[in-house]
Design a protein around this motif. Sequence first.
Motif, PDB file in Angstrom:
ATOM      1  N   ILE A  86      39.163  47.193  40.274  1.00 28.98           N
ATOM      2  CA  ILE A  86      38.894  46.204  41.525  1.00 28.98           C
ATOM      3  C   ILE A  86      40.528  45.797  42.133  1.00 28.98           C
ATOM      4  N   LEU A  87      41.354  45.632  41.286  1.00 27.40           N
ATOM      5  CA  LEU A  87      42.845  45.390  41.736  1.00 27.40           C
ATOM      6  C   LEU A  87      43.386  46.485  42.437  1.00 27.40           C
ATOM      7  N   TRP A  88      43.323  47.827  41.962  1.00 27.94           N
ATOM      8  CA  TRP A  88      43.249  48.922  42.640  1.00 27.94           C
ATOM      9  C   TRP A  88      42.544  49.200  44.039  1.00 27.94           C
ATOM     10  N   ARG A  89      41.438  48.907  43.947  1.00 22.58           N
ATOM     11  CA  ARG A  89      40.527  48.964  45.345  1.00 22.58           C
ATOM     12  C   ARG A  89      41.111  48.003  46.158  1.00 22.58           C
ATOM     13  N   ILE A  90      41.504  46.719  45.833  1.00 20.02           N
ATOM     14  CA  ILE A  90      42.161  45.749  46.900  1.00 20.02           C
ATOM     15  C   ILE A  90      43.165  46.088  47.408  1.00 20.02           C
ATOM     16  N   LYS A  91      44.304  46.745  46.690  1.00 24.46           N
ATOM     17  CA  LYS A  91      45.408  47.434  47.234  1.00 24.46           C
ATOM     18  C   LYS A  91      45.099  48.901  47.971  1.00 24.46           C
ATOM     19  N   ASN A  92      44.104  49.624  47.795  1.00 25.86           N
ATOM     20  CA  ASN A  92      43.839  50.643  48.536  1.00 25.86           C
ATOM     21  C   ASN A  92      42.649  50.670  49.088  1.00 25.86           C
ATOM     22  N   PRO A  93      42.271  49.984  50.086  1.00 28.00           N
ATOM     23  CA  PRO A  93      40.836  49.763  50.608  1.00 28.00           C
ATOM     24  C   PRO A  93      40.388  51.002  51.339  1.00 28.00           C
ATOM     25  N   ASN A  94      41.276  52.030  51.662  1.00 32.92           N
ATOM     26  CA  ASN A  94      40.983  53.018  52.570  1.00 32.92           C
ATOM     27  C   ASN A  94      40.736  54.288  51.740  1.00 32.92           C
ATOM     28  N   HIS A  95      40.924  54.186  50.551  1.00 31.33           N
ATOM     29  CA  HIS A  95      41.054  55.651  49.847  1.00 31.33           C
ATOM     30  C   HIS A  95      39.817  55.830  49.596  1.00 31.33           C
ATOM     31  N   GLN A  96      39.289  57.113  49.280  1.00 35.66           N
ATOM     32  CA  GLN A  96      37.904  57.621  48.894  1.00 35.66           C
ATOM     33  C   GLN A  96      37.447  56.915  47.672  1.00 35.66           C
TER      34      GLN A  96
END
Length: 351
Positions: A328-338
């Motif tokens: 979830i921390l990675w997704r917050i930092k990378n909101p536009n990745h697949q």
Amino acid sequence: MDIKMNKNKKITQETIAQHLNYSRNTVSKVFNGNGGVKERTRQRILSKAAELGYKHPLLEDEPNDELLGVSEKNDTIHLEIAFVCHANSFGNSFWMPIIQNMERHLSQNHCTMRFVIVEPENEQSLILPSTLTIKPLDGIVIAGLFQDEYYKKVASLNIPLVSFDISRDLSGNNKICDVVMVENTAASYQLTQHLISQGHTKIAFVGNRDSCQSFYERWDGYHRAMNENSLTRNNELLLNFKSSNKHFDTAGFYQQLLEIDELPTAFVCANDNIAKYAYQLQAPPYNLYKKMTVCGFDNTPELTSYISNHSTARIFADELGQALGEQILWRIKNPNHQFRCLRLCVSVILK
């Protein structure tokens, strides 16, 4: 992303995007006054732009640190993460270690975890808890079996989202969020092969195969092992729950077995909780078996204390909880990745 700046290099919107790992389009929307960007994201972009010395009329005023959650002492950004689940997740020996380790990892990374309980009637009516919609959130982790439309309802909030397991229809290329899972197919295949090596040929799989992606993959591992040993056509048996809810119904399971001409000699269960209830068939009032051979999945304390000689697959709850926090921390930092699917290995225990 750690980028070293050349002092003589002109600061552009692309520079800001690279520092924050956002798309240039997101940064451009902020400075052009377009909508579609969350306020917290907007404030982060403005703060980073000011820090880098980017010149723009929007930066004439100082950024609002309160909206960013920035501490005056150490400039640490504090994030708010919601953990969405059913009420029965608490006090459950499978879920609690996962929840505790995820909360520990998030706390170490300056995050607060907010617990959000979804009541069954609200899930059926597609009503989101007010705690998801009133207070600002940076990310959501959802765990447990929910109907497809409820997953979609949560995803419609456009908040970074990670799910532990997911429904079958929302897996593969139909993902609506990141998914964290364990290695199901290979483990279930190994458990079934172990039963076959012990001389069992009439083996049943017990569980709602289509209720979630994990259960389907565990059935698939069972099916592959049966097929490789030419046991599919006459010996493979799928036993679903007859109850309308998501809990195991021992009485309904018993009735299904009474309708079968030849009883299975062994069972591969979708998880240890199902295996525990299946074991009740050898006790009153059922007395259907003198001794049962049952494989489970998860290695939960309830079943290991109930019967110690069953084969199962151990899930490492501490690593799983940490993986959910990291994702979830990675997704917050990378909101536009697949969208991504992260899988953790399990340890198969054969007895």
